[in-house]
Design a protein around this motif. Structure first.
Motif, short mmCIF file in Angstrom:
data_model
loop_
_atom_site.label_atom_id
_atom_site.label_comp_id
_atom_site.label_asym_id
_atom_site.label_seq_id
_atom_site.Cartn_x
_atom_site.Cartn_y
_atom_site.Cartn_z
N THR A 129 0.81 -1.22 0.00
CA THR A 129 0.00 0.00 0.00
C THR A 129 0.85 1.26 0.00
O THR A 129 0.29 2.36 -0.11
CB THR A 129 -0.96 0.02 1.20
OG1 THR A 129 -0.21 -0.19 2.41
CG2 THR A 129 -2.01 -1.06 1.06
N TYR A 166 0.55 4.05 -2.88
CA TYR A 166 -0.42 5.14 -2.96
C TYR A 166 0.21 6.47 -2.57
O TYR A 166 1.18 6.51 -1.80
CB TYR A 166 -1.63 4.84 -2.07
CG TYR A 166 -2.45 3.67 -2.56
CD1 TYR A 166 -3.10 3.72 -3.78
CD2 TYR A 166 -2.54 2.50 -1.82
CE1 TYR A 166 -3.83 2.64 -4.25
CE2 TYR A 166 -3.29 1.42 -2.27
CZ TYR A 166 -3.93 1.50 -3.49
OH TYR A 166 -4.64 0.42 -3.96
N GLU A 186 -8.27 1.63 -4.83
CA GLU A 186 -7.32 1.16 -5.83
C GLU A 186 -7.08 2.21 -6.92
O GLU A 186 -5.96 2.33 -7.44
CB GLU A 186 -7.82 -0.14 -6.46
CG GLU A 186 -7.71 -1.36 -5.57
CD GLU A 186 -8.91 -1.60 -4.68
OE1 GLU A 186 -8.98 -2.66 -4.03
OE2 GLU A 186 -9.80 -0.71 -4.62
N GLU A 241 -6.71 -5.33 -12.83
CA GLU A 241 -6.79 -4.24 -11.85
C GLU A 241 -6.33 -4.71 -10.48
O GLU A 241 -6.63 -5.84 -10.07
CB GLU A 241 -8.21 -3.69 -11.78
CG GLU A 241 -8.71 -3.11 -13.09
CD GLU A 241 -7.79 -2.04 -13.63
OE1 GLU A 241 -7.39 -1.14 -12.85
OE2 GLU A 241 -7.44 -2.09 -14.83
N ILE A 242 -5.61 -3.85 -9.77
CA ILE A 242 -5.07 -4.22 -8.46
C ILE A 242 -6.19 -4.40 -7.43
O ILE A 242 -7.29 -3.88 -7.60
CB ILE A 242 -4.04 -3.19 -7.97
CG1 ILE A 242 -4.69 -1.81 -7.77
CG2 ILE A 242 -2.88 -3.10 -8.93
CD1 ILE A 242 -3.74 -0.76 -7.19
N ASN A 249 -6.79 -4.30 -3.13
CA ASN A 249 -6.31 -4.05 -1.77
C ASN A 249 -6.65 -5.23 -0.87
O ASN A 249 -7.73 -5.83 -0.98
CB ASN A 249 -6.97 -2.81 -1.17
CG ASN A 249 -6.48 -1.52 -1.81
OD1 ASN A 249 -5.37 -1.44 -2.32
ND2 ASN A 249 -7.31 -0.48 -1.76
#
Length: 309
Positions: free
Chosen positions: A109, A112, A122, A233-234, A236
């Protein structure tokens, strides 16, 4: 992913990799391939290529990485960006060359922006400046995400990327020079208790907020996503809850049983003010973290103390 498929867990002796192995073994998977860092230097492309040609794994969990806390990231920025870029580039490319069915790339994370709205969704990726203290590591991880997405687009691979929040658990790094905040605090207060020290210094103001996920929960999420997720797509992975560093410190003190004083050194860096991930995508897919922070800290401290005894 069938129980008999050959599974390669890169970084199988680390915090994340060992948790993935434990979890998969408990679920009945029985065909693993491992290499220690002494047996296979993932920074060496030709060695990695030969490994994939020889072993031909069906599924890959890419948990190998050079990781550390604020101290390590501040002192060794070149090591963090170089080693991580080399490791992930070699493994991802060789997995494609060898026809791996699916690969899961573990990011972080810290990708970000430093001042991203909370909780972090995301889609906030690449919308602002990164936290300076871990920028080299974060840039390497972002490159890994983009590499997986690019290979999916160009070559039709099934490479997925997950972004776990701050992790802890058995086999964590408890070295005060290179560890993250939670294991560092466990060691500091354990040693202070053993040595009967009157006070302990903690870096920063204690006000930053952090989210913590047990490595066993992460392992469960990784298996779930390998079985149920195929988008580029990522995603979390977290608990959706955070606490201040001061609150974490007080919780660890109560578990360790330290009775001295705490000094928060505000001249030291705090890092990102808050890091809480939005887990709605994963919740909607059907997965939720199960291990409460206090329970996880108790078991982690017991594991650490037994290793120190």
């Amino acid at each position: 992913m069938e129980k008999t498929d050959k599974i390669y867990v890169a970084g199988h002796r680390g915090l994340v990799g060992s948790a993935i192995v434990r979890h998969l073994e408990a679920k009945g998977y029985n065909n693993f391939v491992y290499r220690t860092s002494q047996e296979l230097d993932l920074r060496d492309y030709h060695s990695v290529r030969n490994f994939f040609i020889e072993e031909k794994p069906d599924y890959v969990f890419l948990a190998a990485a050079k990781v550390g806390g604020i101290v390590a990231n501040n002192e060794y920025p070149a090591d963090f960006i170089r080693d991580n870029l080399m490791i992930q580039t070699n493994v991802i490319d060789c997995a494609y060359q060898a026809g791996v069915k699916k690969l899961l790339f573990l990011g972080s994370t810290c990708i970000y922006p430093k001042f991203a709205p909370q909780p972090m969704k995301e889609e906030y990726l690449l919308t602002g400046e990164l936290e300076p203290t871990n920028e080299p590591y974060a840039i390497a991880k972002i490159a890994g995400i983009k590499m997986c997405q690019s290979y999916n687009r160009q070559y039709g691979t099934r490479f997925i990327s997950v972004m776990p929040t701050n992790l802890y658990g058995p086999n964590d790094n408890f070295d005060l020079e290179t560890s993250h905040v939670l294991p560092a605090l466990i060691r500091k207060f354990h040693e202070a208790k053993v040595n009967d020290e009157p006070s302990v210094e903690v870096w920063g103001t204690g006000t930053p907020r952090r989210e913590f996920l047990h490595a066993d929960d992460l392992a469960d999420a990784c298996e779930f996503l390998m079985l149920n997720y195929d988008s580029s797509e990522i995603v979390n992975i977290g608990t959706g809850q955070d606490i201040t560093i001061r609150e974490l410190t007080e919780l660890i003190i109560s578990i360790v049983g330290y009775e001295g004083n705490i000094h928060f050194n505000s001249s030291k860096p705090d890092g990102t003010p808050r890091k809480l991930v939005d887990t709605s995508k994963l919740l909607n897919l059907g997965w939720k973290a199960r291990i409460p922070l206090k329970d996880g800290l108790v078991s982690t401290y017991r594991h650490f103390a037994s290793c120190e005894a």
